[in-house]
Design a protein around this motif. Structure first.
Motif, PDB file in Angstrom:
ATOM      1  N   TRP A 265       0.829  -1.211   0.000  1.00 11.11           N
ATOM      2  CA  TRP A 265       0.000   0.000   0.000  1.00 11.11           C
ATOM      3  C   TRP A 265       0.865   1.263   0.000  1.00 11.11           C
ATOM      4  N   ALA A 266       1.968   1.248   0.743  1.00 11.16           N
ATOM      5  CA  ALA A 266       2.861   2.406   0.777  1.00 11.16           C
ATOM      6  C   ALA A 266       3.472   2.664  -0.597  1.00 11.16           C
ATOM      7  N   LEU A 267       3.871   1.613  -1.292  1.00 13.66           N
ATOM      8  CA  LEU A 267       4.431   1.764  -2.631  1.00 13.66           C
ATOM      9  C   LEU A 267       3.397   2.313  -3.602  1.00 13.66           C
ATOM     10  N   GLU A 268       2.162   1.825  -3.500  1.00 10.50           N
ATOM     11  CA  GLU A 268       1.111   2.307  -4.396  1.00 10.50           C
ATOM     12  C   GLU A 268       0.830   3.790  -4.159  1.00 10.50           C
ATOM     13  N   ALA A 269       0.894   4.213  -2.902  1.00 10.61           N
ATOM     14  CA  ALA A 269       0.617   5.612  -2.570  1.00 10.61           C
ATOM     15  C   ALA A 269       1.817   6.525  -2.794  1.00 10.61           C
ATOM     16  N   GLY A 270       2.987   5.941  -3.057  1.00 15.44           N
ATOM     17  CA  GLY A 270       4.192   6.753  -3.178  1.00 15.44           C
ATOM     18  C   GLY A 270       4.642   7.313  -1.839  1.00 15.44           C
ATOM     19  N   ASP A 271       4.323   6.594  -0.767  1.00 14.87           N
ATOM     20  CA  ASP A 271       4.684   7.021   0.592  1.00 14.87           C
ATOM     21  C   ASP A 271       6.060   6.438   0.923  1.00 14.87           C
ATOM     22  N   ASP A 272       7.120   7.188   0.567  1.00 12.55           N
ATOM     23  CA  ASP A 272       8.473   6.664   0.740  1.00 12.55           C
ATOM     24  C   ASP A 272       8.851   6.490   2.205  1.00 12.55           C
ATOM     25  N   ALA A 273       8.329   7.357   3.073  1.00 16.36           N
ATOM     26  CA  ALA A 273       8.644   7.227   4.499  1.00 16.36           C
ATOM     27  C   ALA A 273       8.102   5.908   5.051  1.00 16.36           C
ATOM     28  N   MET A 274       6.870   5.560   4.678  1.00 13.69           N
ATOM     29  CA  MET A 274       6.301   4.298   5.145  1.00 13.69           C
ATOM     30  C   MET A 274       6.992   3.112   4.495  1.00 13.69           C
ATOM     31  N   THR A 275       7.386   3.252   3.229  1.00 14.58           N
ATOM     32  CA  THR A 275       8.129   2.173   2.579  1.00 14.58           C
ATOM     33  C   THR A 275       9.422   1.894   3.334  1.00 14.58           C
TER      34      THR A 275
END
Length: 472
Positions: A265-275
């Protein structure tokens, strides 16, 4: 027996025996394994008792993880709908009724006060909505718990059937308000975990994940990215909680599943901090499994997200890399990394609700506790004991569960240096926290300490052994 859409569909398809149903469930699992690349889905089965509960509608929690995926693939409907009452206007073929008018949509999602649905305990929306389709005031929403805006979820056995949830009927503003509410709920659940332990928080996290998964099924861009980011945060929390109260390999597998789901989900959202944070969490899991090389590699992978790391996230990744070196017996590299992590340590805070961001628990006391754990991995309990004692003195009170883990490790350190009286005392302290918080991780550490001191054979050790055995 409570009629649900699941039971209705099973009866319509004449899958009324567990053997027949299991054949179709297994076939769906194999199909999904092939199309999704998740090969383990081909091996998922359903026990007779589980099937009987599903048919009776006797569920305390909705099916999760792999089972949920296969059920949704098999019936092509969300699990939350499968275990709610069938829609009155749905025909036997499962066809949806004609699209309702805007007024019907509003009455379905927000029933008028005094209606049957209102008797189920959901607040009337009248104080919050001034006109049809109006956005909900956020402050009032949070004060009322958000119930007025959330669509209905299935009731428990014996309860009056609720309306089928229709997340897709909410306006952009209403969805945004739900997300605000769920963000606040997440902070409360983090605090509950720190104070009361994983079992108190896990049920709430699973409930909110169900809502978020339903929202992902009907929310479009750009708001979908917000749903994905929040879903990733909840999934990472689910992974941690499953890990902390895992009693068998299945619990560990659940933790791994939710970590991977959070990363997806983090990758799909482009959430690099969560990745980056999910890479850190995978490094933790590698350390727990004793995989030194993977622990180091994953910790370094998290650190490559340099522009997205807060100081405290960097501290967490550095100390996790140190654990990999401790497993490898490389003392100098290990403690050099702990020293570096201390430069980025989080400020001690008393709320314990995660408002400072990922890794806000990496205070100096936490990092020194991790240094002590590295000393234990390096077979230097004499070095670990004083560091653990100092970390316990400086640990904020809100991190009660963490204190139990430190007490258990201090018991191990004392036992390995021959200070049996101190070891017994610390083990009893750890046991109290492990049982009250439901932390299996702390219980396992306490058992480890108890086994180390068992050969001493003193009456105090025998009493401790009995105390541990009484709760297993």
């Amino acid at each position: 027996m409570r009629m649900t859409l699941f039971r209705q569909l099973v009866q319509e398809r004449h899958w009324n025996t567990v053997q027949t149903f299991s054949t179709h469930f297994a076939r769906a699992g194999r199909e999904l394994a092939k199309t999704s690349g998740k090969r383990h889905l081909a091996d998922v089965t359903v026990a007779r008792r589980t099937y009987d509960r599903w048919m009776a509608g006797d569920l305390k929690l909705l099916p999760q993880n792999d089972t949920r995926l296969i059920l949704e693939h098999l019936f092509e409907k969300p699990v939350v709908l499968l275990f709610s009452a069938p829609a009155p206007s749905e025909d036997v073929a499962g066809n949806a009724p004609a699209a309702p008018s805007p007024r019907e949509q509003q009455s379905a999602s927000f029933p008028a006060s005094g209606s049957e649905a209102d008797e189920g305990g959901i607040l009337s929306p009248d104080p919050l909505l001034s006109q049809e389709g109006a956005d909900v005031d956020r402050r009032k929403f949070l004060m009322t718990g958000g119930a007025a805006t959330l669509p209905y979820l299935p009731g428990g056995p014996g309860q009056r059937a609720h309306l089928v949830p229709r997340f897709g009927t909410m306006t952009h503003g209403q969805t945004d308000t739900v997300l605000t509410h769920l963000r606040e709920m997440w902070h409360m659940l983090v605090r509950s975990d720190n104070l009361l332990g994983p079992r108190h928080a896990l049920h709430g996290v699973q409930q909110q994940l169900t809502v978020l998964q339903e929202l992902l099924g009907c929310t479009r861009l750009p708001l979908r990215d917000d749903v994905l980011r929040l879903a990733a945060r909840y999934a990472e929390s689910a992974a941690w909680l499953h890990e902390d109260c895992a009693e068998d390999p299945e619990g560990t597998a659940h933790a791994a599943y939710w970590t991977h789901q959070a990363m997806e989900w983090a990758l799909e959202a482009g959430d690099d901090a969560m990745t980056a944070w999910t890479l850190f969490r995978r490094a933790q899991q590698a350390t727990a499994a004793g995989n030194a090389a993977q622990s180091i590699s994953l910790s370094r992978a998290a650190q490559r997200y340099d522009q997205d790391l807060t100081p405290q996230m960097r501290a967490a990744a550095l100390q996790q890399e140190a654990h990999g070196y401790a497993l490898s017996g490389e003392e100098t590299a290990c403690h050099r990394l702990i020293d570096e992590a201390l430069r980025f340590a989080a400020q001690p805070e008393s709320s314990g609700d995660g408002r400072s961001g990922h890794g806000d628990f990496t205070t100096p006391a936490y990092l020194e506790g991790q240094r002590a754990h590295c000393w234990l991995l390096l077979n230097r309990p004499d070095k670990a004991a004083p560091v653990l004692a100092a970390a316990l003195d400086n640990l904020p009170e809100v991190y009660r569960r963490d204190s139990g883990l430190l007490h258990a490790r201090l018991a191990t350190a004392h036992a390995r240096t021959g200070d049996i009286d101190q070891a017994v005392d610390q083990a009893h302290r750890a046991l109290v926290v492990a049982r009250s918080a439901g932390s299996t991780r702390t219980l396992h550490e306490t058992i480890t300490a108890t086994e180390v001191m068992r050969p001493a054979g003193t009456p105090e050790v025998a009493e401790l052994v009995d105390a541990v055995a009484a709760g297993i």
